[in-house]
Design a protein around this motif. Sequence first.
Motif, short mmCIF file in Angstrom:
data_model
loop_
_atom_site.label_atom_id
_atom_site.label_comp_id
_atom_site.label_asym_id
_atom_site.label_seq_id
_atom_site.Cartn_x
_atom_site.Cartn_y
_atom_site.Cartn_z
N ASP A 68 14.73 17.41 -66.37
CA ASP A 68 15.53 16.51 -67.20
C ASP A 68 15.65 17.07 -68.63
OD1 ASP A 68 16.86 13.95 -67.72
OD2 ASP A 68 15.10 13.52 -68.94
N THR A 69 14.55 17.58 -69.16
CA THR A 69 14.60 18.15 -70.51
C THR A 69 15.50 19.38 -70.52
OG1 THR A 69 12.34 17.39 -70.92
CG2 THR A 69 13.17 19.09 -72.38
N ALA A 70 15.38 20.21 -69.49
CA ALA A 70 16.21 21.43 -69.42
C ALA A 70 17.69 21.06 -69.41
CB ALA A 70 15.85 22.22 -68.19
N GLU A 71 18.00 20.01 -68.67
CA GLU A 71 19.38 19.54 -68.61
C GLU A 71 19.88 19.13 -69.99
OE1 GLU A 71 19.45 16.79 -65.10
OE2 GLU A 71 21.26 16.16 -66.15
N HIS A 72 19.02 18.43 -70.72
CA HIS A 72 19.40 17.98 -72.06
C HIS A 72 19.42 19.13 -73.06
CE1 HIS A 72 18.58 14.00 -70.38
NE2 HIS A 72 19.21 13.48 -71.42
N LEU A 73 18.62 20.17 -72.79
CA LEU A 73 18.47 21.28 -73.74
C LEU A 73 19.65 22.25 -73.69
CD1 LEU A 73 16.63 22.90 -75.71
CD2 LEU A 73 15.53 23.90 -73.71
N LEU A 74 20.27 22.32 -72.53
CA LEU A 74 21.26 23.37 -72.29
C LEU A 74 22.38 23.41 -73.34
CD1 LEU A 74 21.59 25.57 -70.22
CD2 LEU A 74 23.04 24.04 -68.89
N LEU A 75 23.05 22.30 -73.53
CA LEU A 75 24.19 22.31 -74.46
C LEU A 75 23.76 22.53 -75.92
CD1 LEU A 75 26.66 19.60 -73.12
CD2 LEU A 75 26.71 22.05 -72.81
N PRO A 76 22.73 21.84 -76.41
CA PRO A 76 22.33 22.12 -77.80
C PRO A 76 21.90 23.57 -78.00
CG PRO A 76 21.13 20.21 -76.95
CD PRO A 76 21.98 20.72 -75.84
N ALA A 77 21.18 24.13 -77.04
CA ALA A 77 20.70 25.51 -77.21
C ALA A 77 21.86 26.49 -77.20
CB ALA A 77 19.70 25.85 -76.10
N VAL A 78 22.81 26.27 -76.32
CA VAL A 78 23.98 27.16 -76.28
C VAL A 78 24.79 27.01 -77.57
CG1 VAL A 78 26.16 27.61 -75.09
CG2 VAL A 78 24.08 27.27 -73.77
N SER A 79 24.97 25.76 -78.02
CA SER A 79 25.75 25.54 -79.27
C SER A 79 25.11 26.25 -80.44
CB SER A 79 25.81 24.05 -79.61
OG SER A 79 26.27 23.32 -78.53
N LEU A 80 23.80 26.12 -80.52
CA LEU A 80 23.09 26.72 -81.65
C LEU A 80 23.00 28.23 -81.48
CD1 LEU A 80 21.42 26.28 -84.24
CD2 LEU A 80 19.43 25.88 -82.82
N GLY A 81 22.84 28.66 -80.24
CA GLY A 81 22.60 30.09 -80.00
C GLY A 81 23.84 30.94 -80.04
N ILE A 82 24.99 30.35 -79.80
CA ILE A 82 26.20 31.16 -79.61
C ILE A 82 26.57 31.94 -80.87
CG2 ILE A 82 28.11 29.58 -80.20
CD1 ILE A 82 29.11 30.26 -77.28
N ILE A 83 26.35 31.31 -82.01
CA ILE A 83 26.69 31.98 -83.27
C ILE A 83 25.78 33.20 -83.48
CG2 ILE A 83 25.21 30.54 -84.74
CD1 ILE A 83 27.50 30.57 -86.78
N TYR A 84 24.53 33.05 -83.09
CA TYR A 84 23.58 34.15 -83.25
C TYR A 84 23.76 35.19 -82.14
CZ TYR A 84 21.74 30.89 -86.55
OH TYR A 84 21.64 30.02 -87.60
N LEU A 85 24.18 34.71 -80.98
CA LEU A 85 24.46 35.65 -79.88
C LEU A 85 25.54 36.63 -80.33
CD1 LEU A 85 24.64 35.02 -76.20
CD2 LEU A 85 26.70 35.90 -77.21
N ALA A 86 26.57 36.11 -80.93
CA ALA A 86 27.64 36.96 -81.44
C ALA A 86 27.10 37.93 -82.47
CB ALA A 86 28.73 36.08 -82.05
N SER A 87 26.23 37.41 -83.31
CA SER A 87 25.65 38.24 -84.37
C SER A 87 24.81 39.37 -83.77
CB SER A 87 24.81 37.33 -85.26
OG SER A 87 23.91 38.07 -86.00
N TYR A 88 23.97 39.04 -82.81
CA TYR A 88 23.10 40.07 -82.21
C TYR A 88 23.89 41.07 -81.38
CZ TYR A 88 19.04 37.53 -83.84
OH TYR A 88 18.11 36.93 -84.64
#
Lengths: 331, 582
Positions: free
Chosen positions: A188-208
């Motif tokens: 359940d936590t993983a399900e809830h974590l997916l979208l926030p983590a992707v939203s936050l991570g995507i900007i840094y993913l591009a950077s890396y």
Amino acid sequence: MRQVAAKIAQAIMLILAVIILNFFLIQIAPGDVVDALAGGPDGAGEASAEVNERLRETYGLDKPVLVQLGIYIGNVARGDLGESFIFNRPVTELIGARIWPTILLAFTALAFAILLGTFIGTVAARKPESPFSAGITVFALIGFAMPAFWTGILLLLLFSVQLDWLPVSGMNDVRLPRDAGWLERQIDTAEHLLLPAVSLGIIYLASYARLSRASMLEILESDYVRTARSKGLGERSVMFKHALRNGIIPIITVMGLQFGAVVSGAILVETVFAWPGIGRLAFDSVNRRDTNVLLGILLMLSVTVIIANLLTDLLYRVADPRIRVGGEDRG
Amino acid sequence: MRSRRWLKAFVLLFTVSLIAAACGDSDDGDTTAATDAPATTLEEGQTGTTSFVSTTVAESEATTTTEAEPEPEEMSTAHLLRPNNVPTEAQRGGTIVLGYAGVINHANGAVSSGYAVNTAGSQVNASLLRWSDEYQPVPYIASEWAIAADGLSVSLTLNPEARFHDGEDITCTDVDFSIKTSQANHPFKPMFAPVTGVDGGDTKNCTVNLEQPHPALLVAFSPGLLPIIPEHIFNDGQEMKTHPRNNTDVVGSGPFKIVEWETGEIIRYEANDDFFLPDLPYLDELIIDMVPDGATVTLGLETGDFDIGTGHGGQDIVDAQNNPDLSVSSKGFEAIGSIPWLQLNLRDEILSDVRVRQALWHAFDFDEWNEIQNSGQHRRQCTGIQSQSPYYNPDAHCYEFDLEAAQALLDDAGYGDGFELNFHVTPAGVTTAEIMASQWAKIGVEVIIEVVPDFPAWIGRTVGEGTDYQVTYTSLWNWGDPVIGVNRSYNCNNRVAGVAFSNMSWYCNEGLDEILNAAGLEFDPELRRDLYFEATDIINADVPVIYLSNQVWYTRMATHVENPPESIWGFMDSWAEMWIAS
């Protein structure tokens, strides 16, 4: 060793400066904290002057500002960040309860960004003229340009509202039975974590991705890589065993510097997704003028950034022996 | 290799999510249709009465059961607001999730006002009375009540079964302690100002003594205004406003018990199996899920994560009305009586001229404002007393939108060429300020909008003797009775520097004060209404404020929600009668 001690002393002075600066910044904000305590806008409440005075006394807000600052620094030195005006609970307890969701979110987002970003950057560097490599550049530009909260809203609309695949908010489904099993809770936590983590991570993913691509392009041109190739080593071995080890150094540097930014970025993402972390707490504290909590969060963020930079320094030395040796020589 | 593993993990997670999402809405509930319980004669007796009649339950039953002996089941519904919508045994149970935008920091409504605290508090705490849709008192902890002929005392008989969650009986000591706590801590001082004490000690027959007649007292016994809190828990010498038991290990006597309170996240209630009113509550569980903003509530309602939430007009309400899975109600919250208005600073030289104030009202185009700001969902309001109140004057003089009349008044006042006006607002009021700037520009008034970041900053700029604001946007709540929520904005003696929601216009009319004070003492509903009508006429002639609307509080909910909190106190009433239709 002396260098490390000097850096720690520097960090302590920096933290003290941050405490004082934050304290005065909050003090100069217009309006009276007691107004927020006594009758918030949601209640349309009318506090009497007598109640206001009593609250001021209860929270020590009737003392001169410098005295308040002195008391605050003394308390912080003892590990006491004060009481929340709004929740009537110790700030350390509130931050302690919210720090883990933020760490989970920040680390997941960073891990997602670093691992995937470095991988696709490295792959793109193999053939810099290829459409894939050009695509990485374009993707990096788009990733940089999209604010995390906006990405989050778009992902929410798509995956939660339109497709109804993922939950809208929170860290757990509140309807989950209180006696639900461990695994069920984690899923359940993983399900809830997916979208926030992707939203936050995507900007840094591009950077890396962009950073690792640039770094690897430079390293792949270096003599030792050419030597490795001429010795007949396979391309995968050259890329991931020899080149990437050096190519990753700038990523480690940026990672350390960015950790504070990731946690700060989490404030917006946590607000969009109602993720119960430090960001949500900061948002609520700003809205309610819960100054002790705000000061506590700002202090925690500052300490986090300072520690992350210290660790980056140390990690740097592990990754590149030349720095360690050079440092010792200089020491 | 690593990337493949990540890919696999992602796909696995995604698949699990899909399965979970697919299974999430299963419902094992019984599908039997609701069976209406027989309507009680009590409700019939209450219908159409619109005055704060002081009575006893015995009297009200006597007037409504004259032809036959009351059936036992009829007697048992006297405490219900919705006796004709009772679930069958099979339909009871289940969980309702309220999406709440904001933070609820405690549940003790005896120490602070506010919709948030009292929504949470009224589920865990009970009060002496509840109120019907017709503004009539309904038994709650007090099963009987009577006001003495001289108006100087109120006798209460407490429900013999009434007890706190820890098993302790509720007695007059708790009533006395709760009133004293409110007197010392609650911002609404007029609620219990005339109360000198409560006799009765550890019995259930109490006498509330008053230094002067106080018709608003029974309204002040409502949930959300006076929760009865346990003296044996709170009377330990700690500061009541910051008492730890306000939000930790809360002991109340309401229909639900708090079993989990994650600060700023959720409050989870379970049914109080030992509740003193029979067969209540109908739900097993109630959850308040606190989220940062209204948009999250809207999304949660659309996806089914939340069952119920409020709204104040705008596109969210229109969307909910068009959503077949949701229903929208504009009923309830009437006693809160939220009235957005433009506050004028009468200390300002220009605004001290009543003709200027009248001109500004004439230049207000309600329809345009309502359409832009509220998607047309507010009602026009011309007095400071909300339109469902027994004291509302439907014929109060309203300044119609008339630019020519406005210009004539300005010409007469010597401001025919226009003037500048500063308008202080928080971000929530910017749209209104912009609309007013556009409307008043038509009569030559140039509005300079000054946005302040938050509520304390707004208070800093608009309250007190030294403030230089000219116009601001705010909203005042009636809180059930004019004595509690209306008079404060007009009384000369409530011009208090530094106190929010006092007489912020710095308006004073001693003749008006006399009328308001007389109305506050008058028990006769007709005479009291006449006095408020007269007061309304004076206020509207003087124009210390410009009323914008009667703000409608909407309830958005899933279609399976039965008996939503639609009483005059809305969400601040007990949710014990809510149930879920299968």
